[in-house]
Enzyme design. Sequence first.
Site, PDB file in Angstrom:
ATOM      1  N   ASP A 108      30.457 -35.254  -5.335  1.00 34.71           N
ATOM      2  CA  ASP A 108      30.155 -34.164  -4.401  1.00 34.71           C
ATOM      3  C   ASP A 108      31.067 -34.204  -3.179  1.00 34.71           C
ATOM      4  O   ASP A 108      31.307 -33.177  -2.546  1.00 34.71           O
ATOM      5  CB  ASP A 108      28.702 -34.266  -3.890  1.00 34.71           C
ATOM      6  CG  ASP A 108      27.685 -34.034  -4.990  1.00 34.71           C
ATOM      7  OD1 ASP A 108      28.085 -33.885  -6.147  1.00 34.71           O
ATOM      8  OD2 ASP A 108      26.476 -34.006  -4.674  1.00 34.71           O
ATOM      9  N   ASP A 113      31.748 -28.316  -0.840  1.00 33.24           N
ATOM     10  CA  ASP A 113      31.476 -29.615  -1.460  1.00 33.24           C
ATOM     11  C   ASP A 113      32.552 -29.813  -2.517  1.00 33.24           C
ATOM     12  O   ASP A 113      33.005 -28.834  -3.148  1.00 33.24           O
ATOM     13  CB  ASP A 113      30.113 -29.600  -2.169  1.00 33.24           C
ATOM     14  CG  ASP A 113      28.930 -29.709  -1.208  1.00 33.24           C
ATOM     15  OD1 ASP A 113      29.131 -29.647   0.022  1.00 33.24           O
ATOM     16  OD2 ASP A 113      27.797 -29.850  -1.719  1.00 33.24           O
ATOM     17  N   HIS A 148      26.644 -26.725  -7.700  1.00 32.32           N
ATOM     18  CA  HIS A 148      27.909 -27.363  -8.067  1.00 32.32           C
ATOM     19  C   HIS A 148      28.347 -26.899  -9.447  1.00 32.32           C
ATOM     20  O   HIS A 148      27.541 -26.454 -10.244  1.00 32.32           O
ATOM     21  CB  HIS A 148      27.757 -28.886  -8.049  1.00 32.32           C
ATOM     22  CG  HIS A 148      27.559 -29.425  -6.661  1.00 32.32           C
ATOM     23  ND1 HIS A 148      26.711 -30.461  -6.371  1.00 32.32           N
ATOM     24  CD2 HIS A 148      28.109 -29.049  -5.476  1.00 32.32           C
ATOM     25  CE1 HIS A 148      26.756 -30.711  -5.066  1.00 32.32           C
ATOM     26  NE2 HIS A 148      27.589 -29.865  -4.499  1.00 32.32           N
ATOM     27  N   ASP A 169      29.646 -28.618 -11.966  1.00 30.92           N
ATOM     28  CA  ASP A 169      29.701 -29.520 -13.121  1.00 30.92           C
ATOM     29  C   ASP A 169      28.444 -29.525 -13.992  1.00 30.92           C
ATOM     30  O   ASP A 169      28.294 -30.396 -14.860  1.00 30.92           O
ATOM     31  CB  ASP A 169      30.132 -30.935 -12.707  1.00 30.92           C
ATOM     32  CG  ASP A 169      29.394 -31.483 -11.498  1.00 30.92           C
ATOM     33  OD1 ASP A 169      28.577 -30.750 -10.917  1.00 30.92           O
ATOM     34  OD2 ASP A 169      29.645 -32.642 -11.142  1.00 30.92           O
ATOM     35  N   CYS A 190      28.439 -36.350 -11.858  1.00 30.17           N
ATOM     36  CA  CYS A 190      28.151 -36.473 -10.412  1.00 30.17           C
ATOM     37  C   CYS A 190      28.298 -37.903  -9.924  1.00 30.17           C
ATOM     38  O   CYS A 190      28.758 -38.137  -8.805  1.00 30.17           O
ATOM     39  CB  CYS A 190      26.720 -36.029 -10.113  1.00 30.17           C
ATOM     40  SG  CYS A 190      26.284 -34.442 -10.789  1.00 30.17           S
TER      41      CYS A 190
HETATM   42  N1  NVA Z   1      22.887 -28.184  -8.931  1.00 31.67           N
HETATM   43  C1  NVA Z   1      23.468 -27.855 -10.183  1.00 31.67           C
HETATM   44  C2  NVA Z   1      24.580 -28.813 -10.526  1.00 31.67           C
HETATM   45  C3  NVA Z   1      24.225 -30.214 -10.734  1.00 31.67           C
HETATM   46  C4  NVA Z   1      25.384 -31.063 -11.126  1.00 31.67           C
HETATM   47  C5  NVA Z   1      22.409 -27.850 -11.231  1.00 31.67           C
HETATM   48  O1  NVA Z   1      21.379 -28.437 -11.017  1.00 31.67           O
HETATM   49  O2  NVA Z   1      22.580 -27.281 -12.275  1.00 31.67           O
END
Ligand code: NVA
Length: 377
Positions: free
Chosen positions: A108, A198, A248, A250, A355
């Site tokens: 992050d 981030d 995020h 990923d 992560c």
């Molecule tokens: N906050 C996002 C990304 C987590 C890596 C989610 O929960 O899907």
Amino acid sequence: MENTIVNSWNEWDPLKHVIVGRADGSMVQAPELAVQRDWPNHGFPLNTYGELPKEMEIKANEQIDNFIKILELRGIRVDRPTPINFNQTVETPDWKQDSMVGCMPPRDVLLTIGNEILEATMSYRSRWHEYLCYRPLLEKYFKEDPNFRWEAAPKPRLDDHSYKKDFMETWNALNKEERIERAIKADWILTEAEPLFDAASITRFGKDIFMEHSTVTNLAGLNWLKRHFPNHRVHKALMVDETEWPVHMDATWVPLRPGLVLANRVRPPIEKSMIDLYEKNDWEIIQCAKPAHDKPAILSHCSEWLSMNCIVLDTKTICVNADETAQMEQLYKLGFEVIPIDFYDVSAFGGGLHCVTADVYREGTCEDYFPKQIEGF
Ligand code: NVA
């Protein structure tokens, strides 16, 4: 001195050296303008905060330690951050915040592009000081690798001008259609007063970098990154999920190897140009498998889509959460050696296998995987 090389251009070249986070002392953070946790059934109703239960922390750290053993057996060097006391009030001249968060997800905070590691601005006050946990490592790399470029994006003010006033109240009053409309415009809580991002809003594909305009990353952040990496093409990604706020990238858009990207089946890119770019350059976009769980883990602010938060060790090898049998099978059928890693208990500490890592060294150079560009994207 260790033979340290900082170098990583994408998410799939052979991984040789990585930072892996720690669950130690992680918090359900104190409320702030950008985020308020509300988990009444698990001991943290709105406006309360505190350390995550010790037994959860022990389990999470056990799973992280086992993951590290697997990486090390494969010859990958692993470094760890230095946690600080996250259960303390932090402040700047502009604000005071009653707690920090933790240092489980280095991804992050740290963005590695080639021989550079860039500390992101972050956009939560509770995460403003998180870079301190990584400083001992960055100082060490700076001594050991004469080519390491150590950078930090401008530390943000994060005063009241950085957040839209009454965003939460307005959002809560919207109906489903209005929310989707707002999500499509990426009209989230951050203003454009200063660059904010981030590091996990960014996904690296060599010369092309995709950055998600989201609840934690604004357009000024995108512009800052564009100017900071003038030799790259930084693209704005907008992905919309009807039920979740984008945080995020990923667990949304995960490159697996050159020519192949794993897409979250409920978070499609809004702009056709993004799909066009991939198609024009013969990339295949595949929909991820259904997650094993239908809701987030207890006290987790991440979704069940951590199912696709995998870490690629090289173009033939991938680590996947061991619960995610459907995801593992899909990747196996795509020709990967799939390494199952027990990781569910780490979720509450801030994410999954991608992560918990931050690249220091992957072999390889900066390649152009999208030689045919789309005008205006
Ligand atoms: N906050 C996002 C990304 C987590 C890596 C989610 O929960 O899907």
